[in-house]
Write an enzyme that holds these catalytic residues in place. Structure first.
Site, PDB file in Angstrom:
ATOM      1  N   ARG A   1       1.212  -2.289  -1.762  1.00 44.03           N
ATOM      2  CA  ARG A   1       1.795  -2.125  -0.428  1.00 44.03           C
ATOM      3  C   ARG A   1       1.475  -0.780   0.100  1.00 44.03           C
ATOM      4  O   ARG A   1       1.258  -0.602   1.086  1.00 44.03           O
ATOM      5  CB  ARG A   1       2.896  -2.640  -0.152  1.00 44.03           C
ATOM      6  CG  ARG A   1       3.426  -2.871   1.245  1.00 44.03           C
ATOM      7  CD  ARG A   1       4.902  -3.341   1.549  1.00 44.03           C
ATOM      8  NE  ARG A   1       5.397  -2.978   2.587  1.00 44.03           N
ATOM      9  CZ  ARG A   1       5.316  -3.330   3.727  1.00 44.03           C
ATOM     10  NH1 ARG A   1       4.342  -4.434   3.812  1.00 44.03           N
ATOM     11  NH2 ARG A   1       5.648  -2.970   4.875  1.00 44.03           N
TER      12      ARG A   1
ATOM     13  N   CYS B   1       4.901  -6.242  -3.985  1.00 42.12           N
ATOM     14  CA  CYS B   1       5.806  -7.246  -4.566  1.00 42.12           C
ATOM     15  C   CYS B   1       5.881  -8.349  -3.488  1.00 42.12           C
ATOM     16  O   CYS B   1       6.117  -8.145  -2.153  1.00 42.12           O
ATOM     17  CB  CYS B   1       7.034  -6.529  -4.423  1.00 42.12           C
ATOM     18  SG  CYS B   1       7.267  -6.177  -6.329  1.00 42.12           S
TER      19      CYS B   1
ATOM     20  N   PRO C   1       5.760  -7.105   7.012  1.00 37.99           N
ATOM     21  CA  PRO C   1       4.825  -6.639   8.302  1.00 37.99           C
ATOM     22  C   PRO C   1       4.479  -5.055   8.166  1.00 37.99           C
ATOM     23  O   PRO C   1       5.535  -4.344   7.487  1.00 37.99           O
ATOM     24  CB  PRO C   1       5.490  -7.200   9.476  1.00 37.99           C
ATOM     25  CG  PRO C   1       6.947  -7.078   9.204  1.00 37.99           C
ATOM     26  CD  PRO C   1       7.154  -7.368   7.785  1.00 37.99           C
ATOM     27  N   ILE C   2       3.439  -4.852   8.811  1.00 43.71           N
ATOM     28  CA  ILE C   2       3.539  -3.240   8.975  1.00 43.71           C
ATOM     29  C   ILE C   2       3.357  -2.868  10.312  1.00 43.71           C
ATOM     30  O   ILE C   2       2.630  -2.010  10.723  1.00 43.71           O
ATOM     31  CB  ILE C   2       2.240  -2.717   8.120  1.00 43.71           C
ATOM     32  CG1 ILE C   2       0.900  -3.413   8.672  1.00 43.71           C
ATOM     33  CG2 ILE C   2       2.356  -2.802   6.662  1.00 43.71           C
ATOM     34  CD1 ILE C   2      -0.323  -2.731   7.911  1.00 43.71           C
ATOM     35  N   ASP C   3       3.815  -3.802  11.339  1.00 49.46           N
ATOM     36  CA  ASP C   3       4.010  -3.444  12.766  1.00 49.46           C
ATOM     37  C   ASP C   3       4.414  -2.082  13.282  1.00 49.46           C
ATOM     38  O   ASP C   3       3.689  -1.545  14.098  1.00 49.46           O
ATOM     39  CB  ASP C   3       4.753  -4.620  13.649  1.00 49.46           C
ATOM     40  CG  ASP C   3       5.937  -4.830  12.890  1.00 49.46           C
ATOM     41  OD1 ASP C   3       6.115  -4.990  11.749  1.00 49.46           O
ATOM     42  OD2 ASP C   3       6.905  -4.937  13.884  1.00 49.46           O
ATOM     43  N   LEU C   4       5.467  -1.714  12.464  1.00 49.70           N
ATOM     44  CA  LEU C   4       6.000  -0.236  12.949  1.00 49.70           C
ATOM     45  C   LEU C   4       5.166   0.770  12.363  1.00 49.70           C
ATOM     46  O   LEU C   4       4.862   1.864  13.166  1.00 49.70           O
ATOM     47  CB  LEU C   4       7.508  -0.251  12.156  1.00 49.70           C
ATOM     48  CG  LEU C   4       8.338  -1.305  12.366  1.00 49.70           C
ATOM     49  CD1 LEU C   4       9.522  -1.121  11.679  1.00 49.70           C
ATOM     50  CD2 LEU C   4       8.870  -1.340  13.822  1.00 49.70           C
TER      51      LEU C   4
ATOM     52  N   ASP D   1      16.777  -1.953  -3.621  1.00 49.36           N
ATOM     53  CA  ASP D   1      15.829  -1.885  -5.210  1.00 49.36           C
ATOM     54  C   ASP D   1      16.987  -2.035  -6.278  1.00 49.36           C
ATOM     55  O   ASP D   1      16.347  -2.353  -7.245  1.00 49.36           O
ATOM     56  CB  ASP D   1      14.852  -0.773  -5.345  1.00 49.36           C
ATOM     57  CG  ASP D   1      13.723  -0.827  -4.349  1.00 49.36           C
ATOM     58  OD1 ASP D   1      13.432  -1.810  -3.759  1.00 49.36           O
ATOM     59  OD2 ASP D   1      13.008   0.158  -4.236  1.00 49.36           O
TER      60      ASP D   1
ATOM     61  N   ILE E   1      17.620  -6.253   3.498  1.00 50.23           N
ATOM     62  CA  ILE E   1      16.513  -5.576   3.811  1.00 50.23           C
ATOM     63  C   ILE E   1      15.366  -6.660   3.673  1.00 50.23           C
ATOM     64  O   ILE E   1      14.327  -6.800   4.698  1.00 50.23           O
ATOM     65  CB  ILE E   1      16.289  -4.462   2.992  1.00 50.23           C
ATOM     66  CG1 ILE E   1      17.314  -3.262   3.065  1.00 50.23           C
ATOM     67  CG2 ILE E   1      14.814  -3.813   3.309  1.00 50.23           C
ATOM     68  CD1 ILE E   1      17.308  -2.880   4.351  1.00 50.23           C
TER      69      ILE E   1
HETATM   70  C1  UD1 Z   1      10.090   1.323   0.462  1.00 46.42           C
HETATM   71  C2  UD1 Z   1      10.064   1.179  -0.850  1.00 46.42           C
HETATM   72  C3  UD1 Z   1      10.646   0.060  -1.457  1.00 46.42           C
HETATM   73  C4  UD1 Z   1      12.233  -0.312  -0.913  1.00 46.42           C
HETATM   74  C5  UD1 Z   1      12.111  -0.193   0.686  1.00 46.42           C
HETATM   75  C6  UD1 Z   1      13.448  -0.282   1.182  1.00 46.42           C
HETATM   76  C7  UD1 Z   1       8.148   2.582  -1.264  1.00 46.42           C
HETATM   77  C8  UD1 Z   1       6.705   2.532  -1.818  1.00 46.42           C
HETATM   78  N1  UD1 Z   1       8.642   1.484  -1.411  1.00 46.42           N
HETATM   79  O1  UD1 Z   1       9.336  -0.116   0.975  1.00 46.42           O
HETATM   80  O2  UD1 Z   1      10.797  -0.087  -2.819  1.00 46.42           O
HETATM   81  O3  UD1 Z   1      12.517  -1.520  -1.343  1.00 46.42           O
HETATM   82  O4  UD1 Z   1      11.458   1.084   1.003  1.00 46.42           O
HETATM   83  O5  UD1 Z   1      14.327   0.631   0.629  1.00 46.42           O
HETATM   84  O6  UD1 Z   1       8.535   3.593  -1.007  1.00 46.42           O
HETATM   85  N2  UD1 Z   1       9.623  -3.683   8.279  1.00 46.42           N
HETATM   86  C9  UD1 Z   1       8.975  -4.130   9.591  1.00 46.42           C
HETATM   87  N3  UD1 Z   1       7.875  -3.666   9.961  1.00 46.42           N
HETATM   88  C10 UD1 Z   1       7.211  -2.522   9.429  1.00 46.42           C
HETATM   89  C11 UD1 Z   1       7.773  -2.028   8.182  1.00 46.42           C
HETATM   90  C12 UD1 Z   1       9.016  -2.526   7.849  1.00 46.42           C
HETATM   91  O7  UD1 Z   1       9.509  -5.173  10.043  1.00 46.42           O
HETATM   92  O8  UD1 Z   1       6.345  -2.300  10.030  1.00 46.42           O
HETATM   93  C13 UD1 Z   1      10.896  -4.109   7.794  1.00 46.42           C
HETATM   94  C14 UD1 Z   1      10.525  -4.788   6.151  1.00 46.42           C
HETATM   95  O9  UD1 Z   1      10.065  -6.045   6.448  1.00 46.42           O
HETATM   96  C15 UD1 Z   1      11.939  -4.733   5.676  1.00 46.42           C
HETATM   97  C16 UD1 Z   1      12.357  -3.482   6.175  1.00 46.42           C
HETATM   98  O10 UD1 Z   1      11.587  -3.084   7.555  1.00 46.42           O
HETATM   99  O11 UD1 Z   1      12.563  -5.712   6.158  1.00 46.42           O
HETATM  100  C17 UD1 Z   1      12.461  -2.326   5.445  1.00 46.42           C
HETATM  101  O12 UD1 Z   1      11.256  -2.145   4.877  1.00 46.42           O
HETATM  102  P1  UD1 Z   1      10.480  -0.489   4.537  1.00 46.42           P
HETATM  103  O13 UD1 Z   1      11.851   0.285   4.633  1.00 46.42           O
HETATM  104  O14 UD1 Z   1       9.457  -0.328   5.553  1.00 46.42           O
HETATM  105  O15 UD1 Z   1       9.991  -0.755   3.224  1.00 46.42           O
HETATM  106  P2  UD1 Z   1       8.871  -0.329   2.475  1.00 46.42           P
HETATM  107  O16 UD1 Z   1       8.437   1.078   3.029  1.00 46.42           O
HETATM  108  O17 UD1 Z   1       7.950  -1.258   2.404  1.00 46.42           O
END
Ligand code: UD1
Length: 419
Positions: free
Chosen positions: A93, A117, A123-126, A306, A328
Site C-alpha cells: 500500500r 495488508c 481508501p486513498i481519497d485523502l 499496529d 482506525i
Molecule cells: C500507516 C502505517 C500503518 C498504520 C497506520 C495507522 C505506513 C506505511 N503504514 O498506514 O502501519 O497502521 O498508518 O497508524 O506508514 N483513510 C481514509 N482515506 C485516505 C487515507 C486513510 O479514509 O485517503 C483512513 C484509513 O482507512 C484509516 C485511517 O484513515 O481508517 C488511518 O489511515 P492512515 O493513517 O492513512 O494509514 P496508512 O498511512 O495507510
C-alpha cells in the site's frame, strides 16, 4: 517455499536485542529520494520485503539502488519514468507515497490502485484530494490512477482525519509546489517527524511535523542527502509484548520509550516494570501478567493500532481482563481466531475485543496480516508447548528476521521450511 516459525513456549525470556530501523519511516524517505537528483544515503534502512518492494519501484523508475548492510544508496540521476509498476504497487500500500514524490518532481504520476495488508477498507481519497488541492488533475481509468499538473501551487490543506500516508504524500507533493503549503490536522506520528528530518536534509523548508500544522515552503531546488532512519517503535513494542507474554526480562537497544508511552503504560497496568534512557529500553515481568483495563487505539499520541494485536496477544495469556477498542481499521481482530485456537478467551463485537486472560497452549496457526502474525508469535512464546506460525510472508513485510530478534531475547523459536 512455505516457511513457518516453530516455537517452544512457556519459558521466561532473558536477553538483549537491537531494534532495527522503522519500516514506516524508511518507506516515505525512500520515496522522497526522488525529489533530488543524485545519490542519497539512507542508514538504518531495514531489510524487509516491503523495503525491497520500494527499492524495486525506484529501480523500475530508472534509479540506481544498492544496499551495503543497513545502508541503502539511491542514485536518482538516471531516472526516466513516472509510472509506478503495477506488480509492486499491488504488493504494498505504501507504494502510493511514490505518487506524491513523482508529482512534485515531474508534474506527472501514474499507478494502479495500491495493495497492502487486508485490514478493511483503506481508501486513498485523502491523498487524491491533497494532490488536487495543490493543483493536480486526477484521472482514474482501467484500474489506473494518473495525476497531472502544469504547476503545483502551495495552499492550505485541512485533512478531515490525520491520515499518516496522506500527510506524507501532501508533504512530498508540497515540496514541488510553488509557495507555501499549510497542512492542518496532519498525522503527528514520529515517522512524520522523521520524514521532515530527511526532507530538511535535502534542503527543503519544512516545519511543524509532530504538531497540528505542517508548513512547507515549496519549489526550492533540493540536493541529495544522508540520513539515519529512526528505530521501529512497533518492532520495539513486539519485543516488549513478547517479554510480557513469556515473563522474564528483556533489554532493547537502539531505541527508547519516547514514542511508546501508551504501550508502556498498558504493560505497566498489567503488572510489568519498564524503564528507559536514550538508546535503551527494558521490561521486566516477575509476577503474573494482569489485565490492562480499557484502552482504545487512535492517531498518535494515542495507543498505536499496529501495537494493538501485540498487546492483546500478551494479555490473552495473562490472568486479568482487558477491553480493547480499535478505532482506525475495520478488520484488525482477525488474529484473535489464532489466539482462540491457542485457548484464549476473547470476544469480539464490532470494534471492541474483550479479553479474559488464561493460560494458552501451543497450536498450529496462520497469520492473516503483518502485525497479526507477529501477535501469534508473541502468544506462542507465552503458551505452554509447541506452536507453528504459518504465513510468514506477512511477517517478513515488517520484521527483519523476527525469529533472530526473539532468539536474542532468549526465545525458543526457529524458522522451518515445509516439505
Ligand atoms: C500507516 C502505517 C500503518 C498504520 C497506520 C495507522 C505506513 C506505511 N503504514 O498506514 O502501519 O497502521 O498508518 O497508524 O506508514 N483513510 C481514509 N482515506 C485516505 C487515507 C486513510 O479514509 O485517503 C483512513 C484509513 O482507512 C484509516 C485511517 O484513515 O481508517 C488511518 O489511515 P492512515 O493513517 O492513512 O494509514 P496508512 O498511512 O495507510
Amino acid at each position: 517455499m512455505m516457511e513457518y516459525f516453530a516455537v517452544q513456549g512457556g519459558r521466561p525470556l532473558e536477553g538483549r536485542v537491537l531494534v532495527h530501523g522503522a519500516k514506516n519511516s524508511a518507506l516515505p524517505i525512500l520515496a522522497a529520494t526522488l525529489l533530488a537528483d543524485g545519490e542519497s544515503v539512507i542508514h538504518n534502512c531495514p531489510d524487509l520485503t516491503d523495503i525491497s518492494a520500494a527499492l524495486g519501484i525506484l529501480s523500475c523508475l530508472g534509479c540506481r539502488v544498492r544496499r551495503e548492510g543497513a545502508t541503502v544508496l539511491v542514485d536518482t540521476t538516471g531516472r526516466r519514468d513516472h509510472v509506478v509498476p503495477d506488480e509492486l504497487m499491488g504488493r504494498m500500500r505504501a507504494s502510493v507515497l511514490f505518487l506524491g514524490a513523482l508529482l512534485a518532481r515531474d508534474g506527472e504520476a501514474v499507478a494502479c490502485w495500491p495493495g497492502g495488508c487486508a485490514l478493511g477498507a483503506r481508501p486513498i481519497d485523502l491523498h487524491i484530494r491533497a494532490f488536487q488541492a495543490l493543483g493536480a488533475e486526477a484521472r482514474s481509468w482501467n484500474g489506473r490512477l494518473s495525476f497531472w499538473a502544469r504547476r503545483l501551487r502551495g495552499r492550505r490543506l485541512a485533512l478531515p482525519i490525520p491520515s499518516v500516508g496522506a500527510t506524507e504524500n501532501a508533504m512530498l507533493a508540497a515540496c514541488g509546489a510553488q509557495g507555501v503549503t499549510l497542512i492542518d490536522n496532519p498525522a503527528r506520528e514520529p515517522e512524520i517527524v522523521d520524514l521532515q528530518g530527511f526532507l530538511r536534509c535535502l534542503g527543503a523548508q519544512v516545519s511543524g511535523a509532530g504538531t497540528g500544522r505542517i508548513t512547507v515552503v515549496g519549489g526550492r531546488p533540493l540536493h541529495p542527502g544522508e540520513y539515519t532512519v529512526m528505530a521501529d517503535r512497533i518492532v520495539a513494542a513486539t519485543y516488549l509484548c513478547a517479554v510480557a507474554a513469556a515473563g522474564g526480562e528483556g533489554e532493547l537497544l537502539g531505541t527508547d520509550g519516547a514514542h511508546l508511552a501508551p504501550v508502556l503504560e498498558a504493560l505497566e497496568t498489567a503488572g510489568c516494570e519498564t524503564g528507559w534512557e536514550p538508546g535503551r529500553l527494558w521490561l521486566r515481568r516477575k509476577g503474573p501478567l494482569g489485565g490492562a483495563g480499557s484502552l482504545c487505539t487512535g492517531p498518535y499520541p494515542a495507543f498505536p493500532t499496529d501495537a494493538q494485536p501485540l498487546l492483546a496477544a500478551a494479555l490473552a495469556g495473562g490472568e486479568g481482563k482487558s477491553k480493547i477498542t480499535e478505532t482506525i481499521f475495520d478488520h484488525r481482530f482477525r488474529y484473535t481466531q489464532g489466539l482462540v485456537q491457542m485457548g484464549a478467551c476473547i470476544q469480539v463485537e464490532g470494534d471492541t475485543a474483550w479479553i479474559d486472560g488464561r493460560p494458552l497452549h501451543g497450536a498450529r496457526v496462520e497469520a492473516a496480516d503483518l502485525r497479526g502474525g507477529a501477535a501469534l508469535t508473541v502468544a506462542a512464546l507465552g503458551a505452554q508447548g509447541a506452536s507453528q506460525i504459518w504465513g510468514l510472508d506477512h511477517v517478513d513485510r515488517g520484521y527483519e528476521s523476527l525469529e533472530q530478534g526473539l532468539r536474542a531475547l532468549g526465545g525458543r523459536i526457529c524458522r522451518e521450511a515445509a516439505g
